[in-house]
Design a protein around this motif. Sequence first.
Motif, PDB file in Angstrom:
ATOM      1  N   ASP A 176       2.374  29.456  80.062  1.00 59.55           N
ATOM      2  CA  ASP A 176       1.054  28.892  80.390  1.00 59.55           C
ATOM      3  C   ASP A 176      -0.028  29.426  79.463  1.00 59.55           C
ATOM      4  O   ASP A 176      -1.163  29.642  79.879  1.00 59.55           O
ATOM      5  N   ARG A 177       0.326  29.664  78.221  1.00 64.49           N
ATOM      6  CA  ARG A 177      -0.621  30.318  77.313  1.00 64.49           C
ATOM      7  C   ARG A 177      -1.017  29.399  76.167  1.00 64.49           C
ATOM      8  O   ARG A 177      -0.196  28.683  75.591  1.00 64.49           O
ATOM      9  N   PHE A 178      -2.282  29.480  75.824  1.00 64.13           N
ATOM     10  CA  PHE A 178      -2.843  28.731  74.699  1.00 64.13           C
ATOM     11  C   PHE A 178      -2.084  28.997  73.396  1.00 64.13           C
ATOM     12  O   PHE A 178      -1.801  28.075  72.619  1.00 64.13           O
ATOM     13  N   VAL A 240       4.672  39.064  69.559  1.00 63.45           N
ATOM     14  CA  VAL A 240       4.683  40.149  70.551  1.00 63.45           C
ATOM     15  C   VAL A 240       4.666  39.454  71.900  1.00 63.45           C
ATOM     16  O   VAL A 240       3.764  38.659  72.173  1.00 63.45           O
ATOM     17  N   CYS A 241       5.672  39.703  72.727  1.00 63.28           N
ATOM     18  CA  CYS A 241       5.656  39.046  74.037  1.00 63.28           C
ATOM     19  C   CYS A 241       6.283  39.941  75.095  1.00 63.28           C
ATOM     20  O   CYS A 241       7.206  40.704  74.830  1.00 63.28           O
ATOM     21  N   VAL A 242       5.711  39.845  76.298  1.00 63.59           N
ATOM     22  CA  VAL A 242       6.186  40.630  77.439  1.00 63.59           C
ATOM     23  C   VAL A 242       6.312  39.688  78.632  1.00 63.59           C
ATOM     24  O   VAL A 242       5.412  38.876  78.888  1.00 63.59           O
ATOM     25  N   ASP A 243       7.418  39.795  79.337  1.00 61.72           N
ATOM     26  CA  ASP A 243       7.620  39.013  80.566  1.00 61.72           C
ATOM     27  C   ASP A 243       6.457  39.319  81.515  1.00 61.72           C
ATOM     28  O   ASP A 243       6.198  40.480  81.813  1.00 61.72           O
ATOM     29  N   TYR A 246       6.399  41.986  84.043  1.00 60.35           N
ATOM     30  CA  TYR A 246       6.302  43.381  83.597  1.00 60.35           C
ATOM     31  C   TYR A 246       5.000  43.656  82.845  1.00 60.35           C
ATOM     32  O   TYR A 246       4.858  44.665  82.174  1.00 60.35           O
ATOM     33  N   GLY A 247       4.016  42.738  82.957  1.00 61.62           N
ATOM     34  CA  GLY A 247       2.773  42.869  82.204  1.00 61.62           C
ATOM     35  C   GLY A 247       1.867  43.963  82.741  1.00 61.62           C
ATOM     36  O   GLY A 247       1.970  44.366  83.894  1.00 61.62           O
ATOM     37  N   GLY A 248       0.977  44.448  81.878  1.00 60.48           N
ATOM     38  CA  GLY A 248      -0.057  45.405  82.294  1.00 60.48           C
ATOM     39  C   GLY A 248       0.447  46.803  82.602  1.00 60.48           C
ATOM     40  O   GLY A 248      -0.251  47.596  83.217  1.00 60.48           O
ATOM     41  N   ARG A 249       1.690  47.116  82.178  1.00 56.71           N
ATOM     42  CA  ARG A 249       2.243  48.460  82.459  1.00 56.71           C
ATOM     43  C   ARG A 249       2.488  49.256  81.188  1.00 56.71           C
ATOM     44  O   ARG A 249       3.136  50.285  81.213  1.00 56.71           O
ATOM     45  N   GLU A 278      -9.836  35.231  71.475  1.00 59.29           N
ATOM     46  CA  GLU A 278     -10.035  35.022  72.908  1.00 59.29           C
ATOM     47  C   GLU A 278      -8.865  35.552  73.739  1.00 59.29           C
ATOM     48  O   GLU A 278      -8.954  35.602  74.965  1.00 59.29           O
ATOM     49  N   ASN A 279      -7.771  35.942  73.098  1.00 51.26           N
ATOM     50  CA  ASN A 279      -6.627  36.557  73.783  1.00 51.26           C
ATOM     51  C   ASN A 279      -6.957  38.046  73.951  1.00 51.26           C
ATOM     52  O   ASN A 279      -6.430  38.907  73.269  1.00 51.26           O
ATOM     53  N   HIS A 280      -7.881  38.344  74.903  1.00 47.19           N
ATOM     54  CA  HIS A 280      -8.470  39.684  75.003  1.00 47.19           C
ATOM     55  C   HIS A 280      -7.423  40.762  75.237  1.00 47.19           C
ATOM     56  O   HIS A 280      -7.540  41.872  74.734  1.00 47.19           O
ATOM     57  N   LEU A 285      -4.881  45.527  73.131  1.00 46.55           N
ATOM     58  CA  LEU A 285      -3.645  46.256  72.846  1.00 46.55           C
ATOM     59  C   LEU A 285      -3.628  46.706  71.375  1.00 46.55           C
ATOM     60  O   LEU A 285      -3.429  47.883  71.080  1.00 46.55           O
ATOM     61  N   TYR A 286      -3.859  45.749  70.458  1.00 47.22           N
ATOM     62  CA  TYR A 286      -3.769  46.068  69.027  1.00 47.22           C
ATOM     63  C   TYR A 286      -4.845  47.078  68.626  1.00 47.22           C
ATOM     64  O   TYR A 286      -4.589  47.985  67.849  1.00 47.22           O
ATOM     65  N   GLU A 287      -6.068  46.902  69.163  1.00 47.85           N
ATOM     66  CA  GLU A 287      -7.153  47.847  68.840  1.00 47.85           C
ATOM     67  C   GLU A 287      -6.795  49.255  69.293  1.00 47.85           C
ATOM     68  O   GLU A 287      -6.996  50.221  68.562  1.00 47.85           O
TER      69      GLU A 287
HETATM   70  C1  LIG Z   1      -0.256  40.428  75.038  1.00 46.62           C
HETATM   71  C2  LIG Z   1       0.925  41.013  75.765  1.00 46.62           C
HETATM   72  C3  LIG Z   1       2.062  41.244  74.766  1.00 46.62           C
HETATM   73  C4  LIG Z   1       0.506  42.344  76.367  1.00 46.62           C
HETATM   74  O1  LIG Z   1       1.636  42.960  76.971  1.00 46.62           O
HETATM   75  P1  LIG Z   1       1.468  44.017  78.166  1.00 46.62           P
HETATM   76  O2  LIG Z   1       2.772  44.703  78.343  1.00 46.62           O
HETATM   77  O3  LIG Z   1       0.864  43.375  79.345  1.00 46.62           O
HETATM   78  O4  LIG Z   1       0.402  45.024  77.522  1.00 46.62           O
HETATM   79  P2  LIG Z   1       0.124  46.511  77.968  1.00 46.62           P
HETATM   80  O5  LIG Z   1       0.474  46.711  79.423  1.00 46.62           O
HETATM   81  O6  LIG Z   1       0.761  47.393  76.975  1.00 46.62           O
HETATM   82  O7  LIG Z   1      -1.464  46.559  77.855  1.00 46.62           O
HETATM   83  C5  LIG Z   1      -2.056  46.524  76.609  1.00 46.62           C
HETATM   84  C6  LIG Z   1      -3.557  46.611  76.778  1.00 46.62           C
HETATM   85  O8  LIG Z   1      -4.049  45.425  77.372  1.00 46.62           O
HETATM   86  C7  LIG Z   1      -4.920  45.766  78.441  1.00 46.62           C
HETATM   87  N1  LIG Z   1      -4.824  44.754  79.460  1.00 46.62           N
HETATM   88  C8  LIG Z   1      -3.837  44.601  80.369  1.00 46.62           C
HETATM   89  N2  LIG Z   1      -4.118  43.528  81.120  1.00 46.62           N
HETATM   90  C9  LIG Z   1      -5.284  43.024  80.690  1.00 46.62           C
HETATM   91  C10 LIG Z   1      -6.097  41.913  81.056  1.00 46.62           C
HETATM   92  N3  LIG Z   1      -5.763  41.094  82.051  1.00 46.62           N
HETATM   93  N4  LIG Z   1      -7.244  41.663  80.359  1.00 46.62           N
HETATM   94  C11 LIG Z   1      -7.602  42.463  79.343  1.00 46.62           C
HETATM   95  N5  LIG Z   1      -6.872  43.529  78.954  1.00 46.62           N
HETATM   96  C12 LIG Z   1      -5.725  43.793  79.609  1.00 46.62           C
HETATM   97  C13 LIG Z   1      -4.485  47.079  78.925  1.00 46.62           C
HETATM   98  O9  LIG Z   1      -5.601  47.750  79.497  1.00 46.62           O
HETATM   99  C14 LIG Z   1      -3.994  47.739  77.671  1.00 46.62           C
HETATM  100  O10 LIG Z   1      -5.065  48.353  77.039  1.00 46.62           O
HETATM  101  P3  LIG Z   1      -5.165  49.956  77.045  1.00 46.62           P
HETATM  102  O11 LIG Z   1      -4.478  50.392  75.800  1.00 46.62           O
HETATM  103  O12 LIG Z   1      -6.614  50.193  77.079  1.00 46.62           O
HETATM  104  O13 LIG Z   1      -4.468  50.410  78.314  1.00 46.62           O
HETATM  105  C15 LIG Z   1       1.424  40.102  76.923  1.00 46.62           C
HETATM  106  O14 LIG Z   1       0.340  39.858  77.779  1.00 46.62           O
HETATM  107  C16 LIG Z   1       1.993  38.768  76.475  1.00 46.62           C
HETATM  108  O15 LIG Z   1       3.185  38.622  76.272  1.00 46.62           O
HETATM  109  N6  LIG Z   1       1.125  37.738  76.362  1.00 46.62           N
HETATM  110  C17 LIG Z   1       1.560  36.380  75.989  1.00 46.62           C
HETATM  111  C18 LIG Z   1       1.992  36.305  74.548  1.00 46.62           C
HETATM  112  C19 LIG Z   1       0.883  36.727  73.619  1.00 46.62           C
HETATM  113  O16 LIG Z   1      -0.248  36.306  73.723  1.00 46.62           O
HETATM  114  N7  LIG Z   1       1.237  37.584  72.634  1.00 46.62           N
HETATM  115  C20 LIG Z   1       0.310  38.060  71.636  1.00 46.62           C
HETATM  116  C21 LIG Z   1       0.217  37.095  70.508  1.00 46.62           C
HETATM  117  S1  LIG Z   1      -0.771  37.774  69.190  1.00 46.62           S
END
Ligand SMILES: CC(C)(COP(=O)(O)OP(=O)(O)OC[C@H]1O[C@@H](n2cnc3c(N)ncnc32)[C@H](O)[C@@H]1OP(=O)(O)O)[C@@H](O)C(=O)NCCC(=O)NCCS
Length: 314
Positions: A176-178, A240-243, A246-249, A278-280, A285-287
Motif C-alpha cells: 500500500d505504498r506510493f 530497503v524493505c521490512v515486513d 515487524y516495522g518500527g522495531r 515524503e517517505n518520512h 532511518l537514513y539520516e
Molecule cells: C522504511 C522501512 C524500511 C523502515 O523499516 P523499519 O524496520 O520500520 O525501521 P526502523 O524500525 O529501523 O525505524 C527507522 C526509523 O524510522 C522511525 N520511524 C518508525 N516509524 C515511523 C513513522 N511511522 N513515522 C516516522 N518515523 C518512523 C524510527 O523512529 C526510526 O528512527 P530512529 O533512528 O530515530 O529510531 C519500512 O517502513 C518499509 O519497508 N517501508 C516500505 C518500503 C520503503 O519505503 N522502503 C524505503 C525505500 S527508499
Amino acid sequence: VDARFAPFASDLSTSLALIEDAVRSRREPGVDPSEVVARIQEELRAGRAHAGLFRRDGRTTGLALWAPSGPLGTAVRLVYLEPTVVSKDAYAELFGAITRNAGPVAFASPMPGLTFEEEATVLRSFGFAPFRRSEMRFPSIAPVPSPELPKGVSVRSLRPTDEAEAARVHAAAYRDRFDRYLFLEDLDPVRDAAQVASLLFGGRFGEMLFWASALAEANGRAVGATAVIRSGGRALIADVCVDPAYGGRGVGRALVVATVRALRTRNESAIALAVTEENHRAVRLYEHVGFIRALGPTREWYNTRLIPFPPDAD
Ligand SMILES: CC(C)(COP(=O)(O)OP(=O)(O)OC[C@H]1O[C@@H](n2cnc3c(N)ncnc32)[C@H](O)[C@@H]1OP(=O)(O)O)[C@@H](O)C(=O)NCCC(=O)NCCS
C-alpha cells in the motif's frame, strides 16, 4: 490556435537544440547538462524514450520527452517551452498534446519558466500532486554505527537462493505504498514484487552485490531485506524493505547498518541511495544512520487518479 505535436525526428537539429536548452534551464547542482543530453540522445536512439516537438502557430516552440513507465502509463521526463512563449495556457496545451499522443500520464516533470504556483495550477487541473526525490550518500569519512539487532532478529548477507523470500517481504512492505509505483512492473503487488526481485537478482539494473545486501530473519522467516547494486560507479542501495508486521522495531536500521558495514569492510567509499522525501520513515532511518543529502531534492508530480496512495501516507 494551431497546436500539435510533430515527430521528434522531423527536425533533428531543432530537437537537439531544444533538449539542450531544456536541460540547461533546470540548472541542477552537481549535474553536468552535456552528460544528460548525451544520455537522452542515447535513450531516444534505443527507443527507451520518446519525444515530440510542440508546434504552435506554425512554429516549433517547445518539446516533451517521455518514457513508457510500465502498466500504469507514461512518465513525462522533460517539458520545455521557449521563454518567449511560456505561459500557463501554453503549458496546459502542451500537456494536453502529450496525453493525446502518449496516452495516460503517470508522472510529470516541472515546467521551466513557470513559478511553482503556476506549475501547480496547470498540473493540479490534470489531477497531479507533487513529491520530491533526493539522492543520499554515506560520507566516506563518517563512522559506521554499531550493529544493534532487535530481539529475536538476526541479519546475514543475502544469497541468490533468497529470491522468493525477498520477493515476499518486498510485496508485504510495498503493498500500500506510493514508492511501489515509481518502479512498477505489474499492478498486482505479489506479481510486481516477484518481477522486481527477479530483475534485481538477475542484475538487470546493475551487478547485484549479494555480499553487501542483507536479509533479516525472525522465527526462521525473512522479515526484511536490502538489495545493493553496482550503478554509476557507486554502490547503490536499490531496495530497503521490512515486513510491516515487524516495522518500527529497528529492523530497517539493523539492515542498513549491516549493509553499510559490509561495503566499508571492502573499501567501497561511494555508497548512495535514492529516497522519496515524503517517505518520512525512510528519510529518518537514513539520516539517523548517517546518510546526508547529496543531490536534489527534485520536484516531480504524480497522477492521483492512477496512484491511490499519497507519498506521505505514514
Ligand atoms: C522504511 C522501512 C524500511 C523502515 O523499516 P523499519 O524496520 O520500520 O525501521 P526502523 O524500525 O529501523 O525505524 C527507522 C526509523 O524510522 C522511525 N520511524 C518508525 N516509524 C515511523 C513513522 N511511522 N513515522 C516516522 N518515523 C518512523 C524510527 O523512529 C526510526 O528512527 P530512529 O533512528 O530515530 O529510531 C519500512 O517502513 C518499509 O519497508 N517501508 C516500505 C518500503 C520503503 O519505503 N522502503 C524505503 C525505500 S527508499
